[in-house]
Scaffold this motif. Structure first.
Motif, PDB file in Angstrom:
ATOM      1  N   PHE A 234       0.801  -1.221   0.000  1.00 49.88           N
ATOM      2  CA  PHE A 234       0.000   0.000   0.000  1.00 49.88           C
ATOM      3  C   PHE A 234       0.838   1.278   0.000  1.00 49.88           C
ATOM      4  O   PHE A 234       0.278   2.373  -0.078  1.00 49.88           O
ATOM      5  CB  PHE A 234      -0.933   0.020   1.215  1.00 49.88           C
ATOM      6  N   LYS A 235       2.136   1.149   0.044  1.00 48.85           N
ATOM      7  CA  LYS A 235       2.999   2.326   0.155  1.00 48.85           C
ATOM      8  C   LYS A 235       2.779   3.274  -1.025  1.00 48.85           C
ATOM      9  O   LYS A 235       2.981   2.923  -2.182  1.00 48.85           O
ATOM     10  CB  LYS A 235       4.465   1.908   0.224  1.00 48.85           C
ATOM     11  N   ASN A 236       2.344   4.489  -0.730  1.00 52.76           N
ATOM     12  CA  ASN A 236       2.154   5.562  -1.709  1.00 52.76           C
ATOM     13  C   ASN A 236       1.113   5.265  -2.789  1.00 52.76           C
ATOM     14  O   ASN A 236       1.053   5.976  -3.798  1.00 52.76           O
ATOM     15  CB  ASN A 236       3.489   5.927  -2.376  1.00 52.76           C
ATOM     16  N   ALA A 237       0.314   4.237  -2.582  1.00 52.78           N
ATOM     17  CA  ALA A 237      -0.763   3.948  -3.542  1.00 52.78           C
ATOM     18  C   ALA A 237      -2.048   4.636  -3.069  1.00 52.78           C
ATOM     19  O   ALA A 237      -2.299   4.767  -1.868  1.00 52.78           O
ATOM     20  CB  ALA A 237      -0.993   2.446  -3.645  1.00 52.78           C
TER      21      ALA A 237
ATOM     22  N   GLY B 267      -4.128   0.611   9.620  1.00 49.08           N
ATOM     23  CA  GLY B 267      -2.773   0.362  10.093  1.00 49.08           C
ATOM     24  C   GLY B 267      -1.722   0.491   9.003  1.00 49.08           C
ATOM     25  O   GLY B 267      -0.520   0.516   9.307  1.00 49.08           O
ATOM     26  N   PHE B 268      -2.160   0.588   7.747  1.00 49.68           N
ATOM     27  CA  PHE B 268      -1.216   0.614   6.633  1.00 49.68           C
ATOM     28  C   PHE B 268      -1.395   1.804   5.695  1.00 49.68           C
ATOM     29  O   PHE B 268      -0.502   2.119   4.909  1.00 49.68           O
ATOM     30  CB  PHE B 268      -1.351  -0.677   5.810  1.00 49.68           C
ATOM     31  N   VAL B 269      -2.565   2.455   5.736  1.00 47.86           N
ATOM     32  CA  VAL B 269      -2.860   3.523   4.785  1.00 47.86           C
ATOM     33  C   VAL B 269      -3.397   4.737   5.534  1.00 47.86           C
ATOM     34  O   VAL B 269      -4.356   4.620   6.307  1.00 47.86           O
ATOM     35  CB  VAL B 269      -3.909   3.079   3.739  1.00 47.86           C
ATOM     36  N   SER B 270      -2.786   5.906   5.323  1.00 48.77           N
ATOM     37  CA  SER B 270      -3.301   7.129   5.936  1.00 48.77           C
ATOM     38  C   SER B 270      -4.586   7.523   5.216  1.00 48.77           C
ATOM     39  O   SER B 270      -4.744   7.291   4.011  1.00 48.77           O
ATOM     40  CB  SER B 270      -2.270   8.251   5.852  1.00 48.77           C
ATOM     41  N   GLU B 271      -5.513   8.135   5.946  1.00 52.54           N
ATOM     42  CA  GLU B 271      -6.843   8.389   5.391  1.00 52.54           C
ATOM     43  C   GLU B 271      -6.811   9.390   4.230  1.00 52.54           C
ATOM     44  O   GLU B 271      -7.706   9.394   3.386  1.00 52.54           O
ATOM     45  CB  GLU B 271      -7.798   8.875   6.478  1.00 52.54           C
ATOM     46  N   ASP B 272      -5.761  10.219   4.161  1.00 52.05           N
ATOM     47  CA  ASP B 272      -5.694  11.164   3.049  1.00 52.05           C
ATOM     48  C   ASP B 272      -5.382  10.477   1.723  1.00 52.05           C
ATOM     49  O   ASP B 272      -5.537  11.078   0.657  1.00 52.05           O
ATOM     50  CB  ASP B 272      -4.649  12.257   3.330  1.00 52.05           C
ATOM     51  N   MET B 273      -4.984   9.198   1.774  1.00 47.83           N
ATOM     52  CA  MET B 273      -4.721   8.416   0.560  1.00 47.83           C
ATOM     53  C   MET B 273      -5.919   7.551   0.176  1.00 47.83           C
ATOM     54  O   MET B 273      -5.834   6.731  -0.738  1.00 47.83           O
ATOM     55  CB  MET B 273      -3.496   7.525   0.760  1.00 47.83           C
ATOM     56  N   VAL B 274      -7.047   7.739   0.859  1.00 47.27           N
ATOM     57  CA  VAL B 274      -8.231   6.898   0.667  1.00 47.27           C
ATOM     58  C   VAL B 274      -9.375   7.713   0.068  1.00 47.27           C
ATOM     59  O   VAL B 274      -9.600   8.872   0.439  1.00 47.27           O
ATOM     60  CB  VAL B 274      -8.673   6.269   2.005  1.00 47.27           C
TER      61      VAL B 274
ATOM     62  N   LEU C 283      -7.470  11.725  -8.648  1.00 43.51           N
ATOM     63  CA  LEU C 283      -6.260  11.019  -8.238  1.00 43.51           C
ATOM     64  C   LEU C 283      -5.197  11.000  -9.328  1.00 43.51           C
ATOM     65  O   LEU C 283      -4.005  11.169  -9.057  1.00 43.51           O
ATOM     66  CB  LEU C 283      -6.598   9.588  -7.797  1.00 43.51           C
ATOM     67  N   ILE C 284      -5.605  10.780 -10.552  1.00 42.92           N
ATOM     68  CA  ILE C 284      -4.618  10.716 -11.640  1.00 42.92           C
ATOM     69  C   ILE C 284      -4.050  12.101 -11.922  1.00 42.92           C
ATOM     70  O   ILE C 284      -2.877  12.251 -12.263  1.00 42.92           O
ATOM     71  CB  ILE C 284      -5.236  10.074 -12.887  1.00 42.92           C
ATOM     72  N   CYS C 285      -4.867  13.122 -11.737  1.00 42.92           N
ATOM     73  CA  CYS C 285      -4.377  14.493 -11.891  1.00 42.92           C
ATOM     74  C   CYS C 285      -3.439  14.855 -10.742  1.00 42.92           C
ATOM     75  O   CYS C 285      -2.404  15.486 -10.937  1.00 42.92           O
ATOM     76  CB  CYS C 285      -5.550  15.460 -11.925  1.00 42.92           C
ATOM     77  N   LYS C 286      -3.796  14.389  -9.525  1.00 43.62           N
ATOM     78  CA  LYS C 286      -3.022  14.719  -8.332  1.00 43.62           C
ATOM     79  C   LYS C 286      -1.672  14.016  -8.332  1.00 43.62           C
ATOM     80  O   LYS C 286      -0.660  14.548  -7.883  1.00 43.62           O
ATOM     81  CB  LYS C 286      -3.821  14.323  -7.085  1.00 43.62           C
ATOM     82  N   GLY C 287      -1.657  12.765  -8.819  1.00 42.49           N
ATOM     83  CA  GLY C 287      -0.417  12.004  -8.852  1.00 42.49           C
ATOM     84  C   GLY C 287      -0.071  11.454  -7.490  1.00 42.49           C
ATOM     85  O   GLY C 287      -0.805  11.577  -6.517  1.00 42.49           O
ATOM     86  N   SER C 288       1.089  10.832  -7.391  1.00 42.57           N
ATOM     87  CA  SER C 288       1.520  10.191  -6.148  1.00 42.57           C
ATOM     88  C   SER C 288       3.017  10.030  -6.167  1.00 42.57           C
ATOM     89  O   SER C 288       3.655   9.972  -7.211  1.00 42.57           O
ATOM     90  CB  SER C 288       0.848   8.818  -6.017  1.00 42.57           C
ATOM     91  N   GLN C 289       3.578   9.952  -4.987  1.00 40.24           N
ATOM     92  CA  GLN C 289       4.988   9.608  -4.908  1.00 40.24           C
ATOM     93  C   GLN C 289       5.156   8.166  -5.360  1.00 40.24           C
ATOM     94  O   GLN C 289       4.251   7.358  -5.258  1.00 40.24           O
ATOM     95  CB  GLN C 289       5.495   9.752  -3.472  1.00 40.24           C
ATOM     96  N   LYS C 290       6.321   7.832  -5.853  1.00 45.40           N
ATOM     97  CA  LYS C 290       6.565   6.478  -6.327  1.00 45.40           C
ATOM     98  C   LYS C 290       6.867   5.565  -5.151  1.00 45.40           C
ATOM     99  O   LYS C 290       7.643   5.901  -4.261  1.00 45.40           O
ATOM    100  CB  LYS C 290       7.748   6.437  -7.309  1.00 45.40           C
ATOM    101  N   GLY C 291       6.255   4.400  -5.151  1.00 41.53           N
ATOM    102  CA  GLY C 291       6.484   3.449  -4.083  1.00 41.53           C
ATOM    103  C   GLY C 291       7.767   2.665  -4.297  1.00 41.53           C
ATOM    104  O   GLY C 291       8.218   2.449  -5.415  1.00 41.53           O
ATOM    105  N   SER C 292       8.386   2.232  -3.215  1.00 41.88           N
ATOM    106  CA  SER C 292       9.602   1.444  -3.289  1.00 41.88           C
ATOM    107  C   SER C 292       9.293   0.024  -3.749  1.00 41.88           C
ATOM    108  O   SER C 292       8.228  -0.511  -3.473  1.00 41.88           O
ATOM    109  CB  SER C 292      10.283   1.397  -1.922  1.00 41.88           C
TER     110      SER C 292
END
Length: 378
Positions: A135-138, A153-160, A362-371
């Motif tokens: 779930f990192k950065n997704a 426990g794995f995803v902050s609510e701002d990523m949901v 979400l696609i416009c906002k983008g995301s950091q790349k996950g490891s």
């Protein structure tokens, strides 16, 4: 220029909730207006009875899909990927392999979760690390706010983002209600233990022993857990031949006719997220009897569109079923309120609008790349 969106999804057949929702997403014309879409179907079975069975062909299909994804990442070069993964057991480990490729190619990922069980991974060191990495950065799409706790426990609510299910039953159905007389209950689901068919059979026996007048219809595919021979034998053993009928699977017009002929939907599940069958019942103005599992309390307004009971309690289930037998006027009252809620919240049009809004944001906002390596989730 439209951004490229790669969709990795399972699609019907077989027909079950998550596959139907995936199909709604893939066929959404609003999404096609906004994005250049490529779909990679990930179908491992053709029949409900094959789910959960060991089959070598599933491993061969996985390899085929994995290399197909690799090819598309080289040639299609998506800006983002939408993936509806499994979240537990061996299927989750399989789906980690797809996410690994997406990470290697630094593709922004949107994960749409149709099931729960992730919180249980907190108790297992390997799964805890895998979920953190997975779930990192997704971006994560969840069916309702009440289900966020499973991934908290794995995803902050701002990523949901929250996307309740929808159905096209209000558009495709032309069958008029034919229900009349004696109250007829309906169980509409594949015969999976966790959906509660055996609990409902016990409740029916209790109602019969109380001398109440009713019938119950079961509709759905047999499974490896409960096949048709076993289920019919249970009906016979409990002395319910005159009250209970198992019709097997029904689709299209036949399914609509069953819904139109019944009075109350009974779905005593004890493992579910956002059951599509409840929306189908509401579209047909059927009151709902169900449990407090998953997002059901958000779908069913207790005492207005239906009644909720604790799961795996046939006595409590029989008691709320009896209310509709003794007070048949509640069928119309609750049913109409449920249909109004369906039309306001759970139609295909509402689902399409919400989904395109989420994808566009979400696609416009983008995301950091996950490891690509295992590590902390934040």
């Amino acid at each position: 220029m439209k951004k490229k969106l790669l969709m990795l999804v399972t699609l019907p057949p077989p027909m079950h909730g998550s596959n139907c929702i995936n199909q709604l997403v893939v066929e959404n014309p609003l999404l096609k207006n906004h994005f250049n879409i490529c779909v990679l179907p990930l179908n491992y079975v053709q029949k409900i009875s094959e789910i959960g069975k060991f089959q070598w062909k599933k491993y061969l299909l996985f390899l085929r899909y994995w290399f197909r994804l690799l090819y598309l990442l080289f040639t299609y070069r998506p800006d983002a990927a939408y993936f509806a993964p499994c979240v537990s057991g061996t299927p989750f480990l399989r789906d980690c392999a797809y996410v690994l490729l997406l990470r290697l190619f630094q593709v922004q990922t949107i994960l749409h979760l149709h099931a729960t069980g992730i919180a249980e991974g907190m108790n297992h060191s390997l799964y805890r690390r895998l979920y953190s990495w997975f779930f990192k950065n997704a971006w994560v799409v969840v069916l309702s706010p009440g289900l966020y706790r499973d991934i908290s426990g794995f995803v902050s609510e701002d990523m949901v983002r929250y996307l309740p299910n929808g159905t096209d039953f209000d558009e495709v159905n032309t069958i008029k209600p034919t229900r009349s007389g004696q109250v007829q209950f309906l169980f509409l689901s594949n015969l999976v233990v966790t959906k509660g068919p055996m609990t409902l059979l016990e409740a029916c026996q209790i109602l019969k022993n109380r001398g109440l007048d009713f019938t119950t219809v079961f509709v759905g595919n047999p499974t490896k857990e409960i096949d048709s021979d076993f289920f019919n034998a249970q009906i016979q053993e409990l002395g319910l031949r005159d009250r209970v009928t198992y019709l097997g699977p029904k689709y299209g017009t036949e399914k609509f006719e069953v819904l139109a002929s019944c009075h109350v939907m009974v779905f005593p599940t004890f493992k579910d997220c956002f059951p599509l069958v409840l929306l189908e019942a509401m579209a047909f103005a059927l009151p709902i009897i169900s449990t407090f599992e998953g997002a059901i309390p958000e779908i069913v307004d207790e005492g207005k569109t239906g009644l909720l009971v604790e799961d795996r309690d046939p006595v409590a289930l029989a008691t709320v079923m009896e209310r509709f037998i003794q007070q048949p006027e509640l069928v119309e009252e609750y049913g109409q309120k449920g249909k109004a809620k369906f039309l306001a919240n759970y139609t295909r049009a509402a689902f399409r609008k919400r989904s395109v809004d989420i994808f566009s944001e979400l696609i416009c906002k983008g995301s950091q790349k996950g490891s690509i390596f295992l590590g902390d989730s934040r």
